[in-house]
Design a protein around this motif. Structure first.
Motif, PDB file in Angstrom:
ATOM      1  N   TYR A   5      -0.210   3.919   5.568  1.00 20.33           N
ATOM      2  CA  TYR A   5      -1.311   4.429   4.754  1.00 20.33           C
ATOM      3  C   TYR A   5      -2.312   3.324   4.403  1.00 20.33           C
ATOM      4  CZ  TYR A   5       0.481   9.133   3.709  1.00 20.33           C
ATOM      5  OH  TYR A   5       0.875  10.449   3.775  1.00 20.33           O
ATOM      6  N   LEU A   6      -1.785   2.168   4.019  1.00 19.07           N
ATOM      7  CA  LEU A   6      -2.626   1.067   3.533  1.00 19.07           C
ATOM      8  C   LEU A   6      -2.084  -0.246   4.069  1.00 19.07           C
ATOM      9  CD1 LEU A   6      -4.659  -0.356   1.536  1.00 19.07           C
ATOM     10  CD2 LEU A   6      -2.845  -0.198  -0.198  1.00 19.07           C
ATOM     11  N   GLN A   7      -2.984  -1.104   4.560  1.00 14.26           N
ATOM     12  CA  GLN A   7      -2.587  -2.438   4.994  1.00 14.26           C
ATOM     13  C   GLN A   7      -3.536  -3.464   4.373  1.00 14.26           C
ATOM     14  OE1 GLN A   7       0.198  -3.265   6.766  1.00 14.26           O
ATOM     15  NE2 GLN A   7      -0.346  -5.354   6.180  1.00 14.26           N
ATOM     16  N   VAL A   8      -2.961  -4.415   3.643  1.00 15.20           N
ATOM     17  CA  VAL A   8      -3.715  -5.518   3.049  1.00 15.20           C
ATOM     18  C   VAL A   8      -3.330  -6.794   3.788  1.00 15.20           C
ATOM     19  CG1 VAL A   8      -4.117  -6.861   0.946  1.00 15.20           C
ATOM     20  CG2 VAL A   8      -3.768  -4.386   0.791  1.00 15.20           C
ATOM     21  N   ASP A   9      -4.322  -7.496   4.344  1.00 10.57           N
ATOM     22  CA  ASP A   9      -4.050  -8.694   5.150  1.00 10.57           C
ATOM     23  C   ASP A   9      -4.829  -9.891   4.629  1.00 10.57           C
ATOM     24  OD1 ASP A   9      -2.252  -7.653   7.109  1.00 10.57           O
ATOM     25  OD2 ASP A   9      -3.941  -6.651   8.085  1.00 10.57           O
ATOM     26  N   ASN A  23      -4.267 -15.411   0.317  1.00 12.26           N
ATOM     27  CA  ASN A  23      -3.750 -14.975   1.626  1.00 12.26           C
ATOM     28  C   ASN A  23      -2.527 -14.069   1.497  1.00 12.26           C
ATOM     29  OD1 ASN A  23      -5.726 -16.431   3.077  1.00 12.26           O
ATOM     30  ND2 ASN A  23      -4.530 -18.303   2.879  1.00 12.26           N
ATOM     31  N   ILE A  24      -2.583 -13.113   0.577  1.00  3.46           N
ATOM     32  CA  ILE A  24      -1.437 -12.211   0.425  1.00  3.46           C
ATOM     33  C   ILE A  24      -1.584 -11.025   1.381  1.00  3.46           C
ATOM     34  CG2 ILE A  24      -1.101 -12.870  -1.991  1.00  3.46           C
ATOM     35  CD1 ILE A  24      -2.237 -10.129  -2.774  1.00  3.46           C
ATOM     36  N   SER A  25      -0.463 -10.552   1.884  1.00  5.31           N
ATOM     37  CA  SER A  25      -0.446  -9.426   2.823  1.00  5.31           C
ATOM     38  C   SER A  25       0.708  -8.494   2.486  1.00  5.31           C
ATOM     39  CB  SER A  25      -0.282  -9.928   4.263  1.00  5.31           C
ATOM     40  OG  SER A  25      -1.354 -10.773   4.651  1.00  5.31           O
ATOM     41  N   PHE A  26       0.444  -7.195   2.537  1.00  8.44           N
ATOM     42  CA  PHE A  26       1.493  -6.201   2.369  1.00  8.44           C
ATOM     43  C   PHE A  26       0.956  -4.856   2.832  1.00  8.44           C
ATOM     44  CE2 PHE A  26      -0.946  -6.027  -1.530  1.00  8.44           C
ATOM     45  CZ  PHE A  26      -1.009  -4.669  -1.836  1.00  8.44           C
ATOM     46  N   GLY A  27       1.848  -3.905   3.005  1.00  3.19           N
ATOM     47  CA  GLY A  27       1.449  -2.573   3.431  1.00  3.19           C
ATOM     48  C   GLY A  27       2.192  -1.503   2.657  1.00  3.19           C
ATOM     49  N   ILE A  28       1.613  -0.311   2.629  1.00  2.00           N
ATOM     50  CA  ILE A  28       2.256   0.857   2.025  1.00  2.00           C
ATOM     51  C   ILE A  28       2.205   1.986   3.031  1.00  2.00           C
ATOM     52  CG2 ILE A  28       2.161   2.571   0.172  1.00  2.00           C
ATOM     53  CD1 ILE A  28       0.976   0.453  -1.618  1.00  2.00           C
ATOM     54  N   THR A  46      -6.548  -6.488 -11.259  1.00  2.59           N
ATOM     55  CA  THR A  46      -7.587  -6.926 -10.321  1.00  2.59           C
ATOM     56  C   THR A  46      -7.259  -6.469  -8.907  1.00  2.59           C
ATOM     57  OG1 THR A  46      -8.120  -8.874 -11.667  1.00  2.59           O
ATOM     58  CG2 THR A  46      -8.760  -8.943  -9.354  1.00  2.59           C
ATOM     59  N   LEU A  47      -5.998  -6.606  -8.500  1.00  2.00           N
ATOM     60  CA  LEU A  47      -5.593  -6.171  -7.161  1.00  2.00           C
ATOM     61  C   LEU A  47      -5.780  -4.662  -6.994  1.00  2.00           C
ATOM     62  CD1 LEU A  47      -4.386  -6.697  -4.394  1.00  2.00           C
ATOM     63  CD2 LEU A  47      -2.102  -6.602  -5.412  1.00  2.00           C
ATOM     64  N   LEU A  48      -5.391  -3.884  -8.002  1.00  2.00           N
ATOM     65  CA  LEU A  48      -5.585  -2.429  -7.925  1.00  2.00           C
ATOM     66  C   LEU A  48      -7.065  -2.088  -7.829  1.00  2.00           C
ATOM     67  CD1 LEU A  48      -2.981  -0.923 -10.433  1.00  2.00           C
ATOM     68  CD2 LEU A  48      -2.690  -1.576  -8.041  1.00  2.00           C
ATOM     69  N   ASN A  49      -7.905  -2.782  -8.603  1.00  2.00           N
ATOM     70  CA  ASN A  49      -9.347  -2.535  -8.547  1.00  2.00           C
ATOM     71  C   ASN A  49      -9.930  -2.878  -7.182  1.00  2.00           C
ATOM     72  OD1 ASN A  49      -9.740  -1.542 -11.160  1.00  2.00           O
ATOM     73  ND2 ASN A  49     -10.015  -3.573 -12.036  1.00  2.00           N
ATOM     74  N   ILE A  50      -9.424  -3.944  -6.579  1.00  2.00           N
ATOM     75  CA  ILE A  50      -9.884  -4.332  -5.240  1.00  2.00           C
ATOM     76  C   ILE A  50      -9.516  -3.254  -4.229  1.00  2.00           C
ATOM     77  CG2 ILE A  50      -9.481  -5.962  -3.350  1.00  2.00           C
ATOM     78  CD1 ILE A  50      -9.201  -8.165  -5.491  1.00  2.00           C
ATOM     79  N   ILE A  51      -8.259  -2.802  -4.269  1.00  2.00           N
ATOM     80  CA  ILE A  51      -7.805  -1.778  -3.325  1.00  2.00           C
ATOM     81  C   ILE A  51      -8.599  -0.487  -3.502  1.00  2.00           C
ATOM     82  CG2 ILE A  51      -5.846  -0.297  -2.718  1.00  2.00           C
ATOM     83  CD1 ILE A  51      -4.024  -2.690  -3.385  1.00  2.00           C
ATOM     84  N   VAL A  63      -7.337  -2.053   4.866  1.00  2.00           N
ATOM     85  CA  VAL A  63      -7.543  -0.947   5.805  1.00  2.00           C
ATOM     86  C   VAL A  63      -6.702   0.251   5.375  1.00  2.00           C
ATOM     87  CG1 VAL A  63      -7.384  -0.181   8.201  1.00  2.00           C
ATOM     88  CG2 VAL A  63      -7.980  -2.565   7.690  1.00  2.00           C
ATOM     89  N   PHE A  64      -7.365   1.410   5.198  1.00  4.10           N
ATOM     90  CA  PHE A  64      -6.686   2.670   4.905  1.00  4.10           C
ATOM     91  C   PHE A  64      -6.603   3.515   6.180  1.00  4.10           C
ATOM     92  CE2 PHE A  64      -8.434   1.567   0.734  1.00  4.10           C
ATOM     93  CZ  PHE A  64      -7.365   1.847  -0.100  1.00  4.10           C
ATOM     94  N   ARG A  65      -5.574   4.346   6.269  1.00  2.00           N
ATOM     95  CA  ARG A  65      -5.519   5.329   7.347  1.00  2.00           C
ATOM     96  C   ARG A  65      -6.733   6.245   7.244  1.00  2.00           C
ATOM     97  NH1 ARG A  65      -1.890  10.420   6.895  1.00  2.00           N
ATOM     98  NH2 ARG A  65      -3.919  11.146   6.197  1.00  2.00           N
ATOM     99  N   ARG A  66      -7.285   6.608   8.387  1.00  2.00           N
ATOM    100  CA  ARG A  66      -8.464   7.464   8.395  1.00  2.00           C
ATOM    101  C   ARG A  66      -8.166   8.791   7.692  1.00  2.00           C
ATOM    102  NH1 ARG A  66     -11.283   8.341  14.101  1.00  2.00           N
ATOM    103  NH2 ARG A  66     -11.530   6.085  13.789  1.00  2.00           N
TER     104      ARG A  66
END
Length: 449
Positions: A5-9, A23-28, A46-51, A63-66
């Motif tokens: 669903y979501l990828q943060v790189d 340089n944090i990375s994770f996915g949901i 702050t991270l939630l606001n960025i996402i 990147v979110f799934r379309r």
């Protein structure tokens, strides 16, 4: 395999010289229920606001799934004041909400153009039931005056309306920032059960460890600007985090032992070094980075100045207070004595805060007498917090009250040292108030109280 669903790189975010994450990375993925853990001021909100696209970042990719439907419950939601409660629930809409609006516009237009097609679509999306569902969720959150305007709501009521809005839209990914802050026990238990019944994927920040334990199946921790992921609930995370810290302590201790040997070699070696010596020198600098790491497990600890206080703190004598037909206090009498510790519990709206405000003299009782001990001074930490000049620096706000804080027994702290007890680093102390995270602002309010 779960659908991503979501990828943060390689996400990096800083405020001036303060680096929150690097340089944090994770996915949901679909079905994941993730709790986000970090010390206050480490950048969770702050991270939630960025996402959610409400705040920028320095570098990296999100990147979110379309066509993914995402909703975000903010810590401090805002709505146009003229909206009613029910209108606010449809304010951040989805395809069903837009269809309902389209239907309403059609019905207001002469001749009702396109009505047949709209009726079919309304049936397909079960839009006729949508308003009823909104009212059911609002009622579970103890919001029952659906025509009340947003400007008349308390902060807690507004947060519950925003929560209802987020749940009603039925997103694929739901992002929650402190969802239980303004919920009583009944509402919290209802929300737990609701989230367990749905197929929602979650990314959540909360200080309610029991809610976190029962709802989330994975934990992401931000520590020292890095990400750590744990496949388990909060209890599992605590166990594995302790293991990680112990392993890191052993690694640092070993590095320190080797570092002393290598430092002695570096001091004895001549400047002109061969290839092997240069390789050893490069390894030394990498070793130095590990050896100089410090594990921080900060906590707020502070001894305060003791002062004389009489045996009586306050005495309530036949107090009564009502708002219309609603009774908050009815012939209430109580003597609160020195060293006593009292907790006030009750459902939302039963008058807990009102009782405190009566005690503070901010609200007058309808009848009865409240006597306060002569030597008593109250420190009041309200649910609304204190208001600060946001253009002032943190250190200046405290120094306006006192340059030096007396702790008793001859002990003193400067304003800066005092702030450090509340985990405000020297760098943070010279930040402006408006740059504080919600959690830092709560800590800062505690300092003022």
């Amino acid at each position: 395999m779960a659908v991503p669903y979501l990828q943060v790189d390689n996400l990096t975010k800083s405020f001036g010289d303060l680096v929150l994450m690097e340089n944090i990375s994770f996915g949901i993925a679909e079905g994941q229920r993730v709790g986000l853990i970090a010390k206050n001021g480490s950048g969770k909100t702050t991270l939630l606001n960025i996402i959610a696209g409400k705040e920028g970042y320095d570098s990296g990719n999100i990147v979110f799934r379309r066509d993914l439907r995402v909703d975000y419950l903010e810590q401090d939601p805002k709505y146009p004041e003229e909206l009613t409660v029910l209108e606010a629930c449809f304010h951040h809409g989805n395809s069903t909400v837009e269809l309902i609006k389209e239907y309403e516009r059609c019905m207001e237009t002469v001749g009702h153009p396109g009505l047949e097609d709209l009726l079919v679509r309304m049936d397909q999306e079960k839009a006729w039931e949508y308003e009823q569902k909104a009212k059911q969720i609002l009622s579970q959150l103890k919001i029952r005056n659906f025509d009340q305007q947003v400007k008349q709501l308390s902060g807690g009521q507004l947060k519950r309306v925003a929560l209802a809005n987020a749940l009603i839209t039925e997103p694929d990914l739901l992002i929650l920032d402190e969802p239980t802050n303004h919920l009583d026990l009944d509402m919290t238990e209802w929300l737990e059960e609701y989230l367990r019944r749905t197929n929602l994927s979650l990314l959540m920040v909360t200080h309610d460890r029991y809610f976190l334990d029962r709802v989330c199946s994975e934990i992401i921790e931000i520590d020292n600007r890095q990400i750590y992921q744990y496949k388990g609930n909060y209890s599992y995370y605590l166990e594995k985090r302790e293991e990680r810290i112990e392993a890191k302590s052993v690694e640092i201790e070993r590095a320190n032992n080797l570092y002393r040997t290598e430092l002695d070699w570096m001091r004895r070696m001549p400047q002109a070094r061969g290839h092997k010596a240069r390789y050893r020198e490069e390894a030394f600098y990498e070793l130095e980075k590990v050896a100089k790491q410090r594990l921080r497990n900060d906590d707020v600890k502070l001894e305060v100045k003791a002062s004389y206080i009489g045996s009586k703190i306050f005495e309530a004598d036949h107090l009564s207070k009502s708002f219309g037909d609603m009774k908050i206090l009815d012939d209430f009498s109580y003597i609160f004595s020195r060293y006593e510790k009292m907790g006030i519990v009750g459902n939302n709206g039963t008058g807990k805060s009102t009782f405190i405000k009566i005690l503070m003299g901010l609200v007058q009782p309808d009848s009865g007498i409240l006597e306060i001990g002569e030597t008593v001074r109250f420190g009041y930490y309200s649910q609304d917090g204190l208001q600060f000049d946001e253009q002032m620096k943190v250190i200046d706000v405290v120094q306006d009250i006192a340059e030096v804080i007396e702790l008793g027994n001859g002990k003193k702290l400067t304003a800066s040292q005092f702030l450090q007890h509340f985990l405000f680093t020297p760098e943070t102390q010279h930040s402006y108030v408006y740059k504080l995270s919600g959690e830092n602002a709560v800590d800062f309010t505690s300092v003022r109280c």
